[in-house]
Scaffold this motif. Structure first.
Motif, mmCIF file in Angstrom:
data_model
loop_
_atom_site.group_PDB
_atom_site.id
_atom_site.type_symbol
_atom_site.label_atom_id
_atom_site.label_comp_id
_atom_site.label_asym_id
_atom_site.label_seq_id
_atom_site.Cartn_x
_atom_site.Cartn_y
_atom_site.Cartn_z
ATOM 1 N N ALA A 56 -10.542 21.891 -7.830
ATOM 2 C CA ALA A 56 -9.162 21.254 -7.498
ATOM 3 C C ALA A 56 -10.093 19.837 -7.842
ATOM 4 O O ALA A 56 -11.434 19.598 -7.984
ATOM 5 N N THR A 57 -9.308 19.279 -7.510
ATOM 6 C CA THR A 57 -9.117 17.742 -8.204
ATOM 7 C C THR A 57 -8.318 16.884 -6.312
ATOM 8 O O THR A 57 -7.131 17.109 -6.573
ATOM 9 N N GLY A 58 -9.027 15.719 -6.229
ATOM 10 C CA GLY A 58 -8.131 15.129 -4.728
ATOM 11 C C GLY A 58 -9.323 15.092 -3.802
ATOM 12 O O GLY A 58 -10.502 15.241 -4.408
ATOM 13 N N PRO A 59 -8.976 14.531 -2.913
ATOM 14 C CA PRO A 59 -8.112 14.573 -1.956
ATOM 15 C C PRO A 59 -7.335 13.706 -2.818
ATOM 16 O O PRO A 59 -7.889 12.767 -3.669
ATOM 17 N N ALA A 60 -5.800 13.218 -3.245
ATOM 18 C CA ALA A 60 -5.297 12.326 -3.540
ATOM 19 C C ALA A 60 -4.034 11.520 -2.453
ATOM 20 O O ALA A 60 -3.418 12.613 -1.840
ATOM 21 N N GLY A 61 -2.636 11.054 -2.115
ATOM 22 C CA GLY A 61 -1.997 10.774 -1.743
ATOM 23 C C GLY A 61 -1.969 9.435 -1.277
ATOM 24 O O GLY A 61 -2.750 9.058 0.544
ATOM 25 N N ILE A 62 -0.820 8.919 -0.568
ATOM 26 C CA ILE A 62 -0.658 7.496 0.718
ATOM 27 C C ILE A 62 0.492 7.801 1.733
ATOM 28 O O ILE A 62 0.685 7.351 2.501
ATOM 29 N N PHE A 63 0.958 9.413 1.631
ATOM 30 C CA PHE A 63 2.064 9.963 2.597
ATOM 31 C C PHE A 63 0.930 10.501 4.104
ATOM 32 O O PHE A 63 0.261 11.441 4.260
ATOM 33 N N THR A 64 0.649 9.388 4.525
ATOM 34 C CA THR A 64 -1.119 9.407 5.688
ATOM 35 C C THR A 64 -0.385 8.478 6.796
ATOM 36 O O THR A 64 0.625 7.778 7.191
ATOM 37 N N LEU A 65 -1.133 9.041 8.155
ATOM 38 C CA LEU A 65 -0.963 8.152 8.871
ATOM 39 C C LEU A 65 -1.857 6.980 9.462
ATOM 40 O O LEU A 65 -3.364 8.002 8.709
ATOM 41 N N PRO A 66 -1.982 6.561 10.239
ATOM 42 C CA PRO A 66 -2.752 5.285 10.163
ATOM 43 C C PRO A 66 -4.032 5.800 10.835
ATOM 44 O O PRO A 66 -3.128 6.384 11.954
ATOM 45 N N THR A 67 -5.013 6.134 10.569
ATOM 46 C CA THR A 67 -6.354 7.064 11.311
ATOM 47 C C THR A 67 -6.237 7.027 13.113
ATOM 48 O O THR A 67 -7.183 7.133 13.309
ATOM 49 N N ARG A 68 -6.271 5.143 13.124
ATOM 50 C CA ARG A 68 -6.538 4.749 14.813
ATOM 51 C C ARG A 68 -6.028 4.498 15.915
ATOM 52 O O ARG A 68 -5.982 4.476 16.873
ATOM 53 N N ASP A 69 -4.940 3.525 14.744
ATOM 54 C CA ASP A 69 -3.134 3.345 15.906
ATOM 55 C C ASP A 69 -2.897 4.534 16.446
ATOM 56 O O ASP A 69 -2.894 6.093 16.999
ATOM 57 N N THR A 70 -2.138 4.010 18.026
ATOM 58 C CA THR A 70 -2.200 5.240 18.781
ATOM 59 C C THR A 70 0.000 4.908 18.978
ATOM 60 O O THR A 70 -0.165 3.136 19.215
ATOM 61 N N ARG A 71 0.091 5.331 18.081
ATOM 62 C CA ARG A 71 2.258 4.863 18.226
ATOM 63 C C ARG A 71 2.766 6.356 17.993
ATOM 64 O O ARG A 71 2.166 6.774 18.976
ATOM 65 N N LYS A 72 4.277 6.123 18.656
ATOM 66 C CA LYS A 72 4.814 7.177 18.867
ATOM 67 C C LYS A 72 5.581 7.558 17.327
ATOM 68 O O LYS A 72 5.851 6.994 16.540
ATOM 69 N N TYR A 73 5.678 8.629 16.971
ATOM 70 C CA TYR A 73 5.373 9.323 16.169
ATOM 71 C C TYR A 73 7.411 10.738 15.858
ATOM 72 O O TYR A 73 7.361 11.287 17.054
ATOM 73 N N LEU A 74 7.921 10.583 14.902
ATOM 74 C CA LEU A 74 8.717 11.123 14.594
ATOM 75 C C LEU A 74 8.614 12.324 13.414
ATOM 76 O O LEU A 74 8.954 11.138 12.287
ATOM 77 N N PHE A 75 8.296 13.782 13.385
ATOM 78 C CA PHE A 75 8.140 13.857 11.953
ATOM 79 C C PHE A 75 9.376 15.000 11.499
ATOM 80 O O PHE A 75 9.869 15.618 12.252
ATOM 81 N N ILE A 76 9.983 14.962 10.566
ATOM 82 C CA ILE A 76 11.244 15.553 9.962
ATOM 83 C C ILE A 76 10.803 16.429 9.048
ATOM 84 O O ILE A 76 10.252 15.494 8.199
#
Length: 361
Positions: free
Chosen positions: A110-130
């Motif tokens: 396998a190669t990776g990991p990669a990708g920019i579709f990620t969460l800010p790992t430390r922020d506290t936010r409200k999310y809507l995942f669709i």
């Protein structure tokens, strides 16, 4: 009580890199033609990645090696192993091989990991995942990460599937939601499973459903993944609802990207309240000037004409009229069929004129 047999991570094992193969450690069926494959590093190394990132697997299918990209469906908060959840579509080669042949004990590169579709790992936010279909996998990783982090989780999770039996990760999601009141699950299916009761939402996702499911959607960061037509429809709905698209993020499960430069351009229609337009009502011999942000229904009322209407939200279909010429941008919520659209009909309440438009009123 003796702790001699308690498993602990080797402090010197380090972090896995793609110089080392992955060893399959589990195969869990999720839905028809869908399974979650678990992997460990043979050396005992731990995995480090961001929630939502992907791996590219080298699969030894008959006829030659193929490379397939899959989002990691596990969370980096559980670093001893990782999982990918795969669904075989018609004509699948690599995924079909995994479902038919990949078993615990086997090793693959396998190669990776990669990708920019990620969460800010430390922020506290409200999310809507669709998500739709197997596009649910990055949302699974992100939600599990927020659940494990344990502070400030506020997630509305919306997943669309063809049938209830096609919902991926449902038990895992329900387990987490049962322990975190601030995590709300919503599943939408297009049709029922035979001989099973479904009490959730049915149909296709629309603006009304978004408002009912997450009334505070304007305050949430939206992360969307699914087939390209699905994501285009979601963007169109959110734009029509006045959502700040700078807070919208998406990833196609067919073509995940590694850098922002690889992000595909979208051709979304964004209405301009300074762009001039006009509507001609042919049967009434009236032409009214307007802007792109005006609906045909509003223009008619402003010109003293009556188009019967009901919901004014593209649901009831009462305001259906024939468009004779020109272009409109219509975001409806189920009140008109594709056959009617193909025949030139529009819903006046949710159709915005682009330039000069003529309708049969």
């Amino acid at each position: 009580m003796s702790l001699d047999n308690t498993f602990t991570a080797d402090a010197d094992s380090g972090i896995w890199t793609d110089d080392e193969p992955l060893e399959c450690c589990s195969v869990v069926p999720e839905a028809p033609n869908t399974a979650t494959f678990g992997f460990v590093a043979p050396s005992g190394s731990m995995f480090k990645y961001l929630p939502g990132q992907f791996l590219t697997l080298e699969l030894p299918v008959p006829g030659g090696t193929v490379w397939r990209t899959y989002t990691i469906s596990s969370s980096p908060s559980r670093p001893l192993s990782l999982t990918v959840t795969v669904k075989a579509q018609e004509g699948s080669i690599g995924t079909r091989w995994m479902l038919d042949h990949l078993r615990p004990g086997m090793r693959i590169k396998a190669t990776g990991p990669a990708g920019i579709f990620t969460l800010p790992t430390r922020d506290t936010r409200k999310y809507l995942f669709i998500s739709a279909g197997s596009g649910v996998t990055p949302s699974l990783s992100m939600t599990t990460y927020l659940y494990d982090r344990g502070t400030g989780i506020d997630v509305v999770f919306l997943n669309c599937a063809r049938r209830p039996s096609d919902i991926i990760g449902r038990q895992r999601l329900e387990h987490m939601a049962s322990r975190v009141p601030q995590m709300k699950l919503h599943f939408i299916v297009e049709e029922d499973d035979p001989y099973q009761v479904w009490t959730g939402l049915r149909g296709r996702l629309n603006q009304i459903m978004i408002g009912l499911i997450a009334s505070d959607y304007l305050e949430r960061d939206v992360y969307c993944c699914g087939p390209e037509p699905f994501m285009a429809a979601v963007r169109e709905m959110l734009i029509g609802l006045g959502y700040d698209m700078d807070r919208y993020h998406q990833e196609s499960f067919q073509a995940p990207v590694k850098t922002e430069a690889q992000l595909p351009e979208t051709d979304d229609v964004v209405l301009d309240d300074a762009a001039e337009a006009s509507v001609t009502f042919a049967a009434s011999d009236v032409t009214a000037d307007c802007t792109e942000t005006d609906t045909v229904l509003a223009v008619a009322k402003g010109a003293g004409l009556n188009i019967p209407s009901g919901c004014t939200f593209g649901v009831c279909g009462t305001c259906k009229v024939k468009k004779l010429s020109g272009q409109v941008h219509m975001v409806h919520n189920g009140g008109i069929s594709q056959d009617d659209i193909d025949a030139g009909f529009i819903l006046a309440c949710c159709s915005n004129p682009i330039g000069a438009v003529t309708v049969d009123i």
